[in-house]
Scaffold this active site. Sequence first.
Site, PDB file in Angstrom:
ATOM      1  N   LYS A 196       0.946  -1.287   0.136  1.00 28.37           N
ATOM      2  CA  LYS A 196       0.100  -0.141  -0.052  1.00 28.37           C
ATOM      3  C   LYS A 196       0.888   1.253  -0.034  1.00 28.37           C
ATOM      4  O   LYS A 196       2.140   1.102   0.252  1.00 28.37           O
ATOM      5  CB  LYS A 196      -0.986   0.059   1.203  1.00 28.37           C
ATOM      6  CG  LYS A 196      -1.805  -1.263   1.286  1.00 28.37           C
ATOM      7  CD  LYS A 196      -2.653  -1.563   0.171  1.00 28.37           C
ATOM      8  CE  LYS A 196      -3.558  -2.545   0.173  1.00 28.37           C
ATOM      9  NZ  LYS A 196      -3.043  -4.043   0.316  1.00 28.37           N
TER      10      LYS A 196
HETATM   11  C1  LIG Z   1      -9.375  -4.731  -1.159  1.00 31.21           C
HETATM   12  C2  LIG Z   1      -8.715  -5.021   0.077  1.00 31.21           C
HETATM   13  N1  LIG Z   1      -9.337  -5.485   1.234  1.00 31.21           N
HETATM   14  C3  LIG Z   1      -8.559  -6.042   2.296  1.00 31.21           C
HETATM   15  C4  LIG Z   1      -7.159  -5.899   2.316  1.00 31.21           C
HETATM   16  C5  LIG Z   1      -6.600  -6.627   3.486  1.00 31.21           C
HETATM   17  O1  LIG Z   1      -5.731  -5.769   4.063  1.00 31.21           O
HETATM   18  P1  LIG Z   1      -4.729  -6.320   5.160  1.00 31.21           P
HETATM   19  O2  LIG Z   1      -3.674  -7.173   4.472  1.00 31.21           O
HETATM   20  O3  LIG Z   1      -4.152  -5.028   5.841  1.00 31.21           O
HETATM   21  O4  LIG Z   1      -5.494  -7.055   6.160  1.00 31.21           O
HETATM   22  C6  LIG Z   1      -6.343  -5.818   1.297  1.00 31.21           C
HETATM   23  C7  LIG Z   1      -5.113  -6.165   1.254  1.00 31.21           C
HETATM   24  O5  LIG Z   1      -4.744  -6.325   0.008  1.00 31.21           O
HETATM   25  C8  LIG Z   1      -7.152  -5.425   0.017  1.00 31.21           C
HETATM   26  O6  LIG Z   1      -6.432  -5.205  -0.999  1.00 31.21           O
END
Ligand SMILES: Cc1ncc(COP(=O)(O)O)c(C=O)c1O
Length: 392
Positions: free
Chosen positions: A182
């Site tokens: 990110k």
């Molecule tokens: C659209 C979306 N939602 C949720 C997540 C989950 O994020 P995290 O890895 O911080 O739990 C991601 C991670 O890539 C994502 O791209």
Amino acid sequence: MMRIPITKPVFGPEEMAAVQAPLESGWVVQGPRVAEFERKFGAFAGAPAAVAASSCTTALHLALCALGVKPGDEVIVPAFTWISTANVVEYLGATPVFCDVDLATYNMDVDHAASLVTAATVGIVPVHLFGLCAAMDDVLALARRRGLWVVEDAACGFGARIRGQHAGTFGDAGCFSFHPRKAITTGEGGMLTTARDDVAALARSLRDHGACRSDFDRHQSSNAFLLAGYPRLGFNYRMTDLQGALGCAQMDRAEWILANRRRVASRYDTDLAALDWLERPRVPAGFDHGYQAYVCLFRPETPAIDNVPALHARRTALMASLEQAGIATRPGTHAAALTEYYARKYSLTPAQFPRAWTAEQLTLTLPLYPQQTDDEIGAVCSALQSAIALAH
Ligand SMILES: Cc1ncc(COP(=O)(O)O)c(C=O)c1O
């Protein structure tokens, strides 16, 4: 050979110094650095409250818990998204109802979402995929019409805006990710933003085992020797102060990071404009793209259910030859609805979500990071031009 990764975090002496401070103070769990990160993040996004969590997935889980999602409820989520958007609904015994996406933006097709609302539907989770906001005017209008809450999955939404309003501030809550893919990163980490005092207060308690006050507040008080009360069932979804410190340092360079992500994207836009087989990201009028990722569609011919497998094989051959040339690429993301668990549990097939399936099969993410030089961008563009010959 020049090797160009898919992404690279930006860490400098400021990040090194930032993580050293909690080590020196001895307070490494959720405390003052997390609180400072929350303040900085909330101010940047224009969110009245920001509640840090251990990931975006846990932030989404907290949001849905705070909104009272329970078994029997239905929640509408896009079919093309990272699997955790749907998983958090499953964690609560509710049913994720998948809707197809718009291939021009990769975001929720709101007309399809509207057709899926039933008496059991309680909310919608639009996803701001790859850094482009979902069509929030339409999502909010649907939610208002049908009395639904809206939780924005803004995992990729840092720097994404509609008419100047930041992602994560449109619905009842928004959830961001600080995974290293990110725009800004804390290793792992997440943030819940909300304008609702009840959601913020519940999320703060639920992330900390359901406690009625945090460890740090307790240690600041005159009765630090007494444990907190635990009026509800919660989780340990706390962010550490090491991560909070890192997040603060990343926030201090957020504008630079976003400006440079846009610089790289704009150069790709120009240099790849002549490739008629590659559809570049589109940005609707009034939207600011945060470019968490630069995701293209491999489209040498119009995709349809019967030619997608052959096009997918060519897209994958293209990725393999780019890998050999030292250029990392990735698919955009997966069609969560068609991953094994969901396809089996709900009998889901590509024919039900043709655009999500096409996006999964034909997307191609190009390297993008703020430090990317003009030479590196040029190398990606010329490798793409040469590699296409092999993919025919
Ligand atoms: C659209 C979306 N939602 C949720 C997540 C989950 O994020 P995290 O890895 O911080 O739990 C991601 C991670 O890539 C994502 O791209």
